[in-house]
Design an enzyme around this catalytic site. Sequence first.
Site, PDB file in Angstrom:
ATOM      1  N   SER A 163       0.827  -1.199   0.000  1.00 15.72           N
ATOM      2  CA  SER A 163       0.000   0.000   0.000  1.00 15.72           C
ATOM      3  C   SER A 163       0.873   1.266   0.000  1.00 15.72           C
ATOM      4  O   SER A 163       1.728   1.419  -0.868  1.00 15.72           O
ATOM      5  CB  SER A 163      -0.955  -0.033   1.200  1.00 15.72           C
TER       6      SER A 163
ATOM      7  N   HIS B  98      -8.058  -4.528  -1.414  1.00 16.28           N
ATOM      8  CA  HIS B  98      -6.988  -3.800  -0.743  1.00 16.28           C
ATOM      9  C   HIS B  98      -6.929  -4.196   0.734  1.00 16.28           C
ATOM     10  O   HIS B  98      -7.949  -4.235   1.421  1.00 16.28           O
ATOM     11  CB  HIS B  98      -7.193  -2.290  -0.845  1.00 16.28           C
TER      12      HIS B  98
ATOM     13  N   ASP C 263      -9.866  -3.214  -5.726  1.00 11.21           N
ATOM     14  CA  ASP C 263      -8.962  -2.292  -5.042  1.00 11.21           C
ATOM     15  C   ASP C 263      -8.947  -0.977  -5.791  1.00 11.21           C
ATOM     16  O   ASP C 263      -8.696  -0.945  -7.006  1.00 11.21           O
ATOM     17  CB  ASP C 263      -7.554  -2.898  -4.994  1.00 11.21           C
TER      18      ASP C 263
END
Length: 403
Positions: free
Chosen positions: A189, A373, A343
Amino acid sequence: MGPKAVCLIISCTLLAWYMHTTFSANFEQPWKLMLMDSSLKILQHMASLLEKLGLMSFWDFLHILMRWQIVEPISDENVTVTDAIVKDVLVRYYVSKKKSHELKRAIIYFHGGGASFGTIALPHYDVFARLAANTLDAVVVGSDYRKIPKYHHPTQWSDAYDFLKSFLQPETLAKYGVDPTRVCILGDSSGAAVAAAMTQQVMGDPEIPIKPKAQALIYPVLQMLDTDMPSYRENEYGIMLPKSLLIKMMSEYLGIDESLEQAMKSNQHIPAEYSHLLKFVNWSTLLPERFKKGHVYTERIYGSSEIVKKFPGIVDPRANPLLANDSTLSLQPLTYILTCQYDILRDDGLIYVSRLRNNGVQVFHEHIEEGFHGSLMCIHKPFDLDLGWRLVGKIISWINENL
């Protein structure tokens, strides 16, 4: 029928409706995932309410919650775990105890959390690092960086780079028994953004003699220029990371300014004089056809020049690795990129795959159709999912084969 029974029926009906509309058959273990996602959204609403009431900032509330989850550096029969504080930043080392005549591999991990509430000492990072260190007979080292709302870009970049420069020195690697030719920079991320930016900087820095052999980026956030990509449209209210939270993270990473946040939400934050940078994130040319799905690339509405004057980080490659020029990208090492279908950041990773390959970099791309995600977080009880364990297995397997 009493009022309690009526309330129970209504609650169950609303829960079933939410389950039906939000969690389709594409997701494994949907009830467990639903409870996780709902809990996160409730905490986000609580944080927003406390901020509006002036009691504490959104991020301070999440920081408090994170502190309750911190895992102490406890060694076990397979891995030695130690902490160090370097320039007020936590660095955690996981060193395999396996006896071997060979030098160890090294994985340098940068954690996610939007530069706001993560830390390498959270349970899922601890589980991953122990498993990777033991399975790969490696040294896994994770460095924190100072967080928003107190610190903004480029503080996080500087913290990460200061640590990396000190670790990628022959004497430091020798201290931990690391083979200098077998180093991988890894992140997830926002940590993958840091990992990508660090790799770009290190590969072009003559003052750092040791270069990583590989980088691995897990559902990375790589740009702030376009907040209207197909993945943004499809996952605006998505699992774990809705658009509202992502934009809040990105805008406050640069500074506290509600007008900036609103401009980013409407994708009107890039001034016309920086329009030449949009070619680096143009999904109409860089995104594989199957991910465009009929989406139309619309003409951009440009923002005020004052935005970049006040927040120069918004066009800084250190905060937007996708803005690196082709000569920089051509220097990048062997790369692993993992993207997830559900995501909001999916297209960032897909575009980076395209740009790296266009510049001659060997890239292994893993796309998880049922992924979302934050999938990597789901590897510790009671929040573990089969999907999370499969992703960890894929990542460790790739590193084992290529590092």
